[in-house]
Design a protein around this motif. Structure first.
Motif, PDB file in Angstrom:
ATOM      1  N   PRO A 364       0.804  -1.232   0.000  1.00 49.51           N
ATOM      2  CA  PRO A 364       0.000   0.000   0.000  1.00 49.51           C
ATOM      3  C   PRO A 364       0.836   1.280   0.000  1.00 49.51           C
ATOM      4  CG  PRO A 364       0.184  -0.828   2.238  1.00 49.51           C
ATOM      5  CD  PRO A 364       0.894  -1.829   1.362  1.00 49.51           C
ATOM      6  N   SER A 365       0.195   2.339  -0.398  1.00 50.37           N
ATOM      7  CA  SER A 365       0.673   3.684  -0.095  1.00 50.37           C
ATOM      8  C   SER A 365      -0.080   4.121   1.163  1.00 50.37           C
ATOM      9  CB  SER A 365       0.364   4.638  -1.248  1.00 50.37           C
ATOM     10  OG  SER A 365      -1.047   4.779  -1.390  1.00 50.37           O
ATOM     11  N   ARG A 366       0.149   5.339   1.600  1.00 52.85           N
ATOM     12  CA  ARG A 366      -0.513   5.799   2.827  1.00 52.85           C
ATOM     13  C   ARG A 366      -2.028   6.003   2.632  1.00 52.85           C
ATOM     14  NH1 ARG A 366       3.172  10.466   5.457  1.00 52.85           N
ATOM     15  NH2 ARG A 366       3.569  11.000   3.284  1.00 52.85           N
ATOM     16  N   ASP A 367      -2.494   5.869   1.387  1.00 54.85           N
ATOM     17  CA  ASP A 367      -3.930   5.959   1.127  1.00 54.85           C
ATOM     18  C   ASP A 367      -4.664   4.668   1.507  1.00 54.85           C
ATOM     19  OD1 ASP A 367      -3.807   8.541   0.124  1.00 54.85           O
ATOM     20  OD2 ASP A 367      -3.404   7.846  -1.922  1.00 54.85           O
ATOM     21  N   PHE A 368      -3.943   3.555   1.532  1.00 57.41           N
ATOM     22  CA  PHE A 368      -4.545   2.257   1.844  1.00 57.41           C
ATOM     23  C   PHE A 368      -5.831   2.050   1.048  1.00 57.41           C
ATOM     24  CE2 PHE A 368      -1.688   2.813   5.410  1.00 57.41           C
ATOM     25  CZ  PHE A 368      -1.176   1.534   5.589  1.00 57.41           C
ATOM     26  N   GLU A 369      -5.652   1.883  -0.273  1.00 56.69           N
ATOM     27  CA  GLU A 369      -6.790   1.752  -1.180  1.00 56.69           C
ATOM     28  C   GLU A 369      -7.668   0.565  -0.784  1.00 56.69           C
ATOM     29  OE1 GLU A 369      -7.758   3.721  -3.449  1.00 56.69           O
ATOM     30  OE2 GLU A 369      -6.028   5.058  -3.628  1.00 56.69           O
ATOM     31  N   PRO A 370      -8.973   0.769  -0.588  1.00 57.96           N
ATOM     32  CA  PRO A 370      -9.872  -0.319  -0.185  1.00 57.96           C
ATOM     33  C   PRO A 370      -9.881  -1.501  -1.159  1.00 57.96           C
ATOM     34  CG  PRO A 370     -10.927   1.795   0.162  1.00 57.96           C
ATOM     35  CD  PRO A 370      -9.648   2.079  -0.593  1.00 57.96           C
ATOM     36  N   ALA A 371      -9.741  -1.228  -2.456  1.00 53.93           N
ATOM     37  CA  ALA A 371      -9.770  -2.319  -3.444  1.00 53.93           C
ATOM     38  C   ALA A 371      -8.591  -3.267  -3.247  1.00 53.93           C
ATOM     39  CB  ALA A 371      -9.754  -1.739  -4.857  1.00 53.93           C
ATOM     40  N   ASP A 372      -7.418  -2.714  -2.919  1.00 55.91           N
ATOM     41  CA  ASP A 372      -6.241  -3.556  -2.681  1.00 55.91           C
ATOM     42  C   ASP A 372      -6.440  -4.416  -1.437  1.00 55.91           C
ATOM     43  OD1 ASP A 372      -5.027  -2.366  -4.860  1.00 55.91           O
ATOM     44  OD2 ASP A 372      -3.880  -0.932  -3.658  1.00 55.91           O
ATOM     45  N   ILE A 373      -6.969  -3.814  -0.389  1.00 57.90           N
ATOM     46  CA  ILE A 373      -7.209  -4.544   0.863  1.00 57.90           C
ATOM     47  C   ILE A 373      -8.229  -5.651   0.637  1.00 57.90           C
ATOM     48  CG2 ILE A 373      -8.104  -4.340   3.215  1.00 57.90           C
ATOM     49  CD1 ILE A 373      -6.992  -1.466   3.252  1.00 57.90           C
ATOM     50  N   GLU A 374      -9.288  -5.338  -0.098  1.00 54.43           N
ATOM     51  CA  GLU A 374     -10.325  -6.326  -0.369  1.00 54.43           C
ATOM     52  C   GLU A 374      -9.762  -7.509  -1.174  1.00 54.43           C
ATOM     53  OE1 GLU A 374     -14.711  -6.525  -2.562  1.00 54.43           O
ATOM     54  OE2 GLU A 374     -13.861  -4.593  -1.960  1.00 54.43           O
ATOM     55  N   ARG A 375      -8.925  -7.202  -2.165  1.00 56.06           N
ATOM     56  CA  ARG A 375      -8.332  -8.264  -2.977  1.00 56.06           C
ATOM     57  C   ARG A 375      -7.418  -9.150  -2.136  1.00 56.06           C
ATOM     58  NH1 ARG A 375      -9.608 -11.469  -7.027  1.00 56.06           N
ATOM     59  NH2 ARG A 375      -7.754 -12.502  -7.826  1.00 56.06           N
ATOM     60  N   TYR A 376      -6.621  -8.545  -1.288  1.00 53.47           N
ATOM     61  CA  TYR A 376      -5.720  -9.304  -0.419  1.00 53.47           C
ATOM     62  C   TYR A 376      -6.535 -10.250   0.465  1.00 53.47           C
ATOM     63  CZ  TYR A 376      -2.168 -10.375   3.097  1.00 53.47           C
ATOM     64  OH  TYR A 376      -1.304 -11.030   3.954  1.00 53.47           O
TER      65      TYR A 376
END
Length: 504
Positions: A364-376
């Motif tokens: 992540p970057s400091r934005d912590f994109e929700p789509a990346d978290i959801e995919r993980y």
């Protein structure tokens, strides 16, 4: 973009998970990318009994650039060609789950299908007779693959047994040499941002605060950040995997063989592991507290050791399952903090490795994109479920009904995903690997056949080869594998020549 980069990473907890994470981050990111701090306390023990691995660990070791002989030497390690299962499908029966392939595919058709045709025709050879790692393991032989063209010696798959506490120390030295900072101390408080609940710092008993932007929770079963603070929730799989306790003890080698494989022996209320290291043998009894008392389990373990016990039996309690979300806000849980699947197929360390790799892919970057978290979270949940099904297979696919545990497991309802595997296999012996599923068709085939599930028929495509040609090819392959095994040195001899630990 550079201004949005994460610059402070805090790893909470050491042990295998913490130091594997630290070493990978140090290698891939390095101190110029971010400040990496690992917080651990000598007062808080680590589980440290996960001593067996699967071949995927070689990918991790190569990524770190480790010298394999040094790695094995420093961890008192040995080599592993697979797992021997005793008394699982039925009493007084043994089978082997090998690493690497069975035979070779022919004319674009799976070797498994040809073996099934031969088996249905009355051929007595086991499928493991066509596996070099199985044959070598049965003779206590080992070598690394060599550049030998199409020879099976060029395709030897292997993993390791090692002392988990020594492995953590080995990776700690590696990590600290590459800029990771270790902070000794017990965490007593966790501070969250008021506006969104993100973790902003952890506070030690001394009052010192350690700030971070990304936190990796490697705090073990308790899940200090992911569960105690962020309440991720837990999905309990005890109804499918009823073992909820273990007792572990090391012993001297005694008269036991120095085997290049792990042994799993089914007991009346669970199973016992045997993991040979250079300086000792690791042993443990994984069991269900519904069906045996702690004292009885410990006594059963102590009565089935190769040599003198080197410590008192150590009890462990656990709940099989996983966190409902392994990544919440700016916290990612790895290791036991993310979930627990008993070590029947030595997947614990791999799941750490896989979690690290997926996190680096979706870093992540400091934005912590929700789509990346959801995919993980989706990928982690899927992998846990796939491994879960493979472990359930061992318990459910059995003829044993001689004790309450085995009667329960034999008759329990299993996940639909596993039922589908059964249905497809039962007709023609076919196995399909879903996406990037950890266990391949060889593994599923080995365990299904080993546990006694014999398909009604075989893939009709193999009828394209006439029987005389098939029999000649199978005989030749069997002979080649036997000759290759004869060329391999003994497991103990290989270690003595290449990676023996220094005498204490």
């Amino acid at each position: 973009m550079d201004g949005n980069r994460i610059r402070k990473i805090v790893i909470v907890g050491g042990g295998t998970a913490g130091w594997m994470t630290a070493a990978a981050f140090a290698k891939i990111l390095g101190p110029r990318y971010a400040d990496i701090t690992l917080v651990e306390s000598e007062e808080i023990g680590i589980v440290g009994v996960g001593e067996a691995t699967i071949p995927q660990i070689n990918i991790y070791n190569r990524m770190l650039g480790l010298d394999e002989d040094d790695f094995v030497r420093e961890t008192q390690g040995s080599f592993k060609l697979g797992i021997e299962f005793v008394d699982w499908g039925k009493k007084n029966h043994t089978y082997f789950h090998p690493f690497g392939p069975f035979g070779v595919d022919m004319d674009g058709v799976s070797f498994h299908a040809y073996w099934l045709r031969m088996m249905h025709g009355g051929d007595p050879r086991l499928v493991t007779d066509y596996s070099l790692t199985s044959v070598a393991a049965s003779q206590n032989r080992f070598m690394r693959p060599v550049n030998a063209g199409n020879s099976p010696l060029s395709r030897i798959a292997y993993a390791f047994h090692f002392d988990a506490s020594l492995y953590a120390r080995f990776l700690r030295r590696y990590s600290q040499a590459r800029g990771v900072k270790r902070q000794e101390g017990k965490i007593t408080k966790v501070h969250q941002r008021s506006e969104d609940g993100f973790i902003e710092s952890v506070e030690l008993e001394s009052g010192q605060k350690i700030e971070g932007e990304l936190f990796i929770d490697c705090s073990g079963f308790r899940g200090l950040l992911i569960e105690q603070t962020l309440k991720a929730g837990y999905e309990d799989w005890t109804h499918w995997l009823p073992c909820d306790r273990a007792v572990a003890v090391p012993c001297a080698h005694g008269d036991g063989e120095f085997t290049p494989y792990t042994r799993s022996t089914a007991r009346e209320a669970g199973w016992q592991w045997r993991i040979p290291l250079q300086h000792r043998i690791g042993n443990g009894y994984v069991y269900s507290s519904q069906f045996i008392s702690d004292d009885e389990a410990a006594a059963k373990l102590m009565a089935n050791l190769d040599g003198e016990a080197l410590a008192d039996p150590r009890p462990l309690r656990f709940v099989t399952g996983r966190r409902k979300k392994a990544w919440v806000k700016n916290v990612v849980a790895l290791g036991l903090a993310s979930g627990f699947l008993e070590p029947l197929e030595s997947t614990s360390i791999h799941l750490i490795q896989s979690g690290i790799a997926r996190l680096l892919t979706l870093f992540p970057s400091r934005d912590f994109e929700p789509a990346d978290i959801e995919r993980y979270n989706f990928m982690i949940a899927r992998e846990f479920a796939q491994v879960r099904d493979f472990i359930i297979l061992h318990y459910h696919l059995t003829e044993r009904d001689d004790t309450p545990l085995w009667e329960y497991c034999r008759s329990m309802d299993v996940p639909e995903t596993l039922k589908e595997k059964y249905r497809i296999f039962e007709s023609h012996g076919r196995i399909f690997r879903d996406n990037d599923e950890l266990f391949n068709d060889t593994s599923w085939f080995a365990v299904m056949i080993g546990q006694g599930l014999v398909p009604r028929s075989y893939d009709p495509v193999v009828e394209a080869m006439d029987e005389a040609t098939l029999r000649a090819r199978m005989n030749e392959l069997h002979s080649v594998i036997g000759n290759c095994a004869d060329q391999m040195p003994g497991h103990a001899d290989f270690i003595a020549m290449n990676c023996a630990a220094k005498a204490a």
